[in-house]
Write a protein that holds these residues in place. Structure first.
Motif, PDB file in Angstrom:
ATOM      1  N   ASN A  14      33.331  50.973  74.456  1.00  0.00           N
ATOM      2  CA  ASN A  14      33.588  49.619  73.843  1.00  0.00           C
ATOM      3  C   ASN A  14      32.341  48.604  74.257  1.00  0.00           C
ATOM      4  OD1 ASN A  14      34.707  47.214  72.932  1.00  0.00           O
ATOM      5  ND2 ASN A  14      35.966  46.722  74.457  1.00  0.00           N
ATOM      6  N   ILE A  15      31.793  48.137  73.453  1.00  0.00           N
ATOM      7  CA  ILE A  15      30.545  47.457  73.557  1.00  0.00           C
ATOM      8  C   ILE A  15      30.700  45.902  73.288  1.00  0.00           C
ATOM      9  CG2 ILE A  15      27.929  47.164  73.363  1.00  0.00           C
ATOM     10  CD1 ILE A  15      27.917  50.206  72.607  1.00  0.00           C
ATOM     11  N   GLN A  16      30.490  44.777  74.243  1.00  0.00           N
ATOM     12  CA  GLN A  16      30.619  43.871  73.854  1.00  0.00           C
ATOM     13  C   GLN A  16      29.356  42.977  74.306  1.00  0.00           C
ATOM     14  OE1 GLN A  16      33.968  42.717  76.376  1.00  0.00           O
ATOM     15  NE2 GLN A  16      35.294  43.123  74.581  1.00  0.00           N
ATOM     16  N   SER A  17      28.904  41.967  73.464  1.00  0.00           N
ATOM     17  CA  SER A  17      27.718  41.108  73.589  1.00  0.00           C
ATOM     18  C   SER A  17      28.224  39.585  73.826  1.00  0.00           C
ATOM     19  CB  SER A  17      26.655  41.540  72.611  1.00  0.00           C
ATOM     20  OG  SER A  17      26.934  40.825  71.307  1.00  0.00           O
ATOM     21  N   SER A  18      27.578  39.004  74.561  1.00  0.00           N
ATOM     22  CA  SER A  18      27.881  37.464  74.435  1.00  0.00           C
ATOM     23  C   SER A  18      26.597  36.737  74.782  1.00  0.00           C
ATOM     24  CB  SER A  18      28.993  37.285  75.738  1.00  0.00           C
ATOM     25  OG  SER A  18      28.505  37.422  77.045  1.00  0.00           O
ATOM     26  N   GLY A  19      26.668  35.617  74.550  1.00  0.00           N
ATOM     27  CA  GLY A  19      25.557  34.831  74.550  1.00  0.00           C
ATOM     28  C   GLY A  19      25.515  33.329  73.480  1.00  0.00           C
ATOM     29  N   TYR A  20      24.302  32.838  73.535  1.00  0.00           N
ATOM     30  CA  TYR A  20      24.254  31.679  72.672  1.00  0.00           C
ATOM     31  C   TYR A  20      23.224  32.156  71.597  1.00  0.00           C
ATOM     32  CZ  TYR A  20      26.759  29.398  76.458  1.00  0.00           C
ATOM     33  OH  TYR A  20      27.748  29.345  77.349  1.00  0.00           O
ATOM     34  N   GLY A  21      23.653  31.409  70.300  1.00  0.00           N
ATOM     35  CA  GLY A  21      22.690  31.828  69.269  1.00  0.00           C
ATOM     36  C   GLY A  21      21.447  31.012  69.430  1.00  0.00           C
ATOM     37  N   SER A  22      20.205  31.165  68.622  1.00  0.00           N
ATOM     38  CA  SER A  22      19.291  30.232  68.499  1.00  0.00           C
ATOM     39  C   SER A  22      18.835  30.239  67.146  1.00  0.00           C
ATOM     40  CB  SER A  22      18.209  30.917  69.459  1.00  0.00           C
ATOM     41  OG  SER A  22      17.669  32.164  68.913  1.00  0.00           O
ATOM     42  N   GLN A  23      17.466  29.512  67.006  1.00  0.00           N
ATOM     43  CA  GLN A  23      17.011  29.668  65.587  1.00  0.00           C
ATOM     44  C   GLN A  23      16.470  30.859  65.310  1.00  0.00           C
ATOM     45  OE1 GLN A  23      14.046  26.898  66.112  1.00  0.00           O
ATOM     46  NE2 GLN A  23      15.484  25.012  65.824  1.00  0.00           N
ATOM     47  N   GLU A  24      16.337  31.936  66.178  1.00  0.00           N
ATOM     48  CA  GLU A  24      15.846  33.277  65.595  1.00  0.00           C
ATOM     49  C   GLU A  24      17.031  34.300  65.600  1.00  0.00           C
ATOM     50  OE1 GLU A  24      12.486  34.899  67.537  1.00  0.00           O
ATOM     51  OE2 GLU A  24      11.650  32.801  68.135  1.00  0.00           O
ATOM     52  N   ASP A  25      17.029  35.214  64.797  1.00  0.00           N
ATOM     53  CA  ASP A  25      18.144  36.372  64.739  1.00  0.00           C
ATOM     54  C   ASP A  25      17.874  37.266  65.869  1.00  0.00           C
ATOM     55  OD1 ASP A  25      19.533  35.201  62.761  1.00  0.00           O
ATOM     56  OD2 ASP A  25      18.507  36.376  61.105  1.00  0.00           O
ATOM     57  N   VAL A  26      18.767  37.689  66.676  1.00  0.00           N
ATOM     58  CA  VAL A  26      18.552  38.452  67.951  1.00  0.00           C
ATOM     59  C   VAL A  26      19.473  39.583  67.617  1.00  0.00           C
ATOM     60  CG1 VAL A  26      18.965  38.948  70.412  1.00  0.00           C
ATOM     61  CG2 VAL A  26      18.155  36.545  69.407  1.00  0.00           C
ATOM     62  N   GLU A  27      19.047  40.828  67.763  1.00  0.00           N
ATOM     63  CA  GLU A  27      19.705  42.235  67.428  1.00  0.00           C
ATOM     64  C   GLU A  27      19.309  43.113  68.514  1.00  0.00           C
ATOM     65  OE1 GLU A  27      18.718  43.922  63.900  1.00  0.00           O
ATOM     66  OE2 GLU A  27      19.956  42.274  62.596  1.00  0.00           O
ATOM     67  N   TRP A  28      20.524  43.828  69.034  1.00  0.00           N
ATOM     68  CA  TRP A  28      20.308  44.891  69.862  1.00  0.00           C
ATOM     69  C   TRP A  28      20.436  46.477  69.462  1.00  0.00           C
ATOM     70  CZ3 TRP A  28      24.542  47.652  70.677  1.00  0.00           C
ATOM     71  CH2 TRP A  28      25.788  46.699  70.427  1.00  0.00           C
ATOM     72  N   THR A  29      19.892  47.289  70.208  1.00  0.00           N
ATOM     73  CA  THR A  29      19.949  48.650  69.570  1.00  0.00           C
ATOM     74  C   THR A  29      19.919  49.505  70.741  1.00  0.00           C
ATOM     75  OG1 THR A  29      18.399  48.213  67.645  1.00  0.00           O
ATOM     76  CG2 THR A  29      18.776  50.808  68.318  1.00  0.00           C
ATOM     77  N   ILE A  30      21.036  50.406  70.790  1.00  0.00           N
ATOM     78  CA  ILE A  30      21.037  51.312  71.833  1.00  0.00           C
ATOM     79  C   ILE A  30      20.653  52.876  71.249  1.00  0.00           C
ATOM     80  CG2 ILE A  30      22.767  52.759  73.617  1.00  0.00           C
ATOM     81  CD1 ILE A  30      24.389  50.137  73.531  1.00  0.00           C
ATOM     82  N   LYS A  31      19.610  53.408  71.809  1.00  0.00           N
ATOM     83  CA  LYS A  31      19.198  54.752  71.554  1.00  0.00           C
ATOM     84  C   LYS A  31      19.381  55.718  72.541  1.00  0.00           C
ATOM     85  CE  LYS A  31      15.372  53.315  68.475  1.00  0.00           C
ATOM     86  NZ  LYS A  31      14.108  53.317  68.089  1.00  0.00           N
ATOM     87  N   ASN A  32      19.456  57.144  72.094  1.00  0.00           N
ATOM     88  CA  ASN A  32      19.593  58.271  72.781  1.00  0.00           C
ATOM     89  C   ASN A  32      18.297  58.433  73.100  1.00  0.00           C
ATOM     90  OD1 ASN A  32      19.685  60.984  73.832  1.00  0.00           O
ATOM     91  ND2 ASN A  32      21.442  61.587  72.702  1.00  0.00           N
ATOM     92  N   VAL A  33      17.885  58.437  74.522  1.00  0.00           N
ATOM     93  CA  VAL A  33      16.445  58.485  75.078  1.00  0.00           C
ATOM     94  C   VAL A  33      15.910  59.928  74.759  1.00  0.00           C
ATOM     95  CG1 VAL A  33      16.476  56.592  76.700  1.00  0.00           C
ATOM     96  CG2 VAL A  33      17.249  58.781  77.346  1.00  0.00           C
ATOM     97  N   VAL A  34      16.737  61.002  74.919  1.00  0.00           N
ATOM     98  CA  VAL A  34      16.347  62.272  74.458  1.00  0.00           C
ATOM     99  C   VAL A  34      16.131  62.713  73.169  1.00  0.00           C
ATOM    100  CG1 VAL A  34      17.112  64.825  74.656  1.00  0.00           C
ATOM    101  CG2 VAL A  34      17.804  63.043  76.512  1.00  0.00           C
ATOM    102  N   THR A  35      17.103  62.136  72.361  1.00  0.00           N
ATOM    103  CA  THR A  35      16.905  62.526  70.837  1.00  0.00           C
ATOM    104  C   THR A  35      16.375  61.407  70.103  1.00  0.00           C
ATOM    105  OG1 THR A  35      19.098  61.805  70.151  1.00  0.00           O
ATOM    106  CG2 THR A  35      18.871  63.897  70.681  1.00  0.00           C
ATOM    107  N   GLY A  36      16.291  60.184  70.587  1.00  0.00           N
ATOM    108  CA  GLY A  36      15.679  59.134  69.848  1.00  0.00           C
ATOM    109  C   GLY A  36      16.617  58.655  68.744  1.00  0.00           C
ATOM    110  N   GLU A  37      18.001  59.185  68.773  1.00  0.00           N
ATOM    111  CA  GLU A  37      19.032  58.778  68.004  1.00  0.00           C
ATOM    112  C   GLU A  37      19.529  57.530  68.053  1.00  0.00           C
ATOM    113  OE1 GLU A  37      23.391  60.215  66.554  1.00  0.00           O
ATOM    114  OE2 GLU A  37      22.433  61.002  68.267  1.00  0.00           O
ATOM    115  N   VAL A  38      19.487  56.600  67.112  1.00  0.00           N
ATOM    116  CA  VAL A  38      20.137  55.138  67.209  1.00  0.00           C
ATOM    117  C   VAL A  38      21.858  55.219  67.411  1.00  0.00           C
ATOM    118  CG1 VAL A  38      20.703  52.919  66.171  1.00  0.00           C
ATOM    119  CG2 VAL A  38      18.247  54.115  66.001  1.00  0.00           C
ATOM    120  N   VAL A  39      22.459  55.028  68.541  1.00  0.00           N
ATOM    121  CA  VAL A  39      23.805  55.150  68.984  1.00  0.00           C
ATOM    122  C   VAL A  39      24.666  54.037  68.299  1.00  0.00           C
ATOM    123  CG1 VAL A  39      25.434  55.545  70.654  1.00  0.00           C
ATOM    124  CG2 VAL A  39      23.093  56.820  70.865  1.00  0.00           C
ATOM    125  N   ALA A  40      24.225  52.823  68.692  1.00  0.00           N
ATOM    126  CA  ALA A  40      24.736  51.645  68.149  1.00  0.00           C
ATOM    127  C   ALA A  40      23.809  50.375  68.149  1.00  0.00           C
ATOM    128  CB  ALA A  40      25.907  51.138  69.094  1.00  0.00           C
TER     129      ALA A  40
END
Length: 168
Positions: A138-164
């Motif tokens: 279960n992944i939760q993020s929290s914070g405050y927005g800004s004028q720029e869009d912010v996104e996060w990515t979690i990758k498998n460091v072995v395969t390079g596959e994007v997990v979430a």
């Protein structure tokens, strides 16, 4: 710099709380916090939570108020992996109230729960996760927005596959 700032301003929290309770019949158990009102202008007398195959897995009278006995909510069995469920009432179909759906979370404490879904007159269905032989996070993020869009990515460091991926 943007990645470091992201981690400082928008912390991610990971937990392994999607472990459904196994019931005696081999199905999964979920905790429902059903709060339904009985108003004169409503004619519904019963509520139902039905699977996509038509099986009623939970039901009760209206008015209905959950118990806070061990879990704060009522434990219902009959939920299956990778299945969708729809909430309905008898009568004209009009109802007033809400249903919170929780999963038991024994990794935090014996009677802890994790919020899974919310049902109201605008959102009357939810689906369960497919069976998994690994660990669901279960992944939760929290914070405050800004004028720029912010996104996060979690990758498998072995395969390079994007997990979430996600945003704030």
């Amino acid at each position: 710099m943007k990645r470091i700032l992201l981690l400082l301003l928008f912390p991610l929290t990971f937990s392994t709380s999607y472990s459904q309770t196994s019931c005696d019949d081999g199905s999964n158990g979920m905790i429902l916090q059903v709060s339904l009102n009985d108003y004169d202008w409503l004619d519904a007398t019963e509520w139902y939570l039905t699977s996509s195959t038509g099986e009623v897995v939970a039901s009760g009278p209206i008015p209905y108020q959950y118990d806070c006995n061990q879990y704060c909510g009522d434990l219902f069995c009959g939920f299956e992996d990778d299945e969708c469920y729809t909430f309905s009432v008898n009568g004209s179909g009009e109802w007033s109230g809400s249903v919170w759906v929780y999963l038991p979370d024994p990794s935090n404490c014996q009677y802890c729960t994790t919020e899974y879904s919310y049902i109201n007159s605008n959102n009357t269905s939810f689906c369960t996760q497919p069976a998994c032989d690994g660990i669901l996070e279960n992944i939760q993020s929290s914070g405050y927005g800004s004028q720029e869009d912010v996104e996060w990515t979690i990758k498998n460091v072995v395969t390079g596959e994007v997990v979430a991926t996600g945003d704030i």
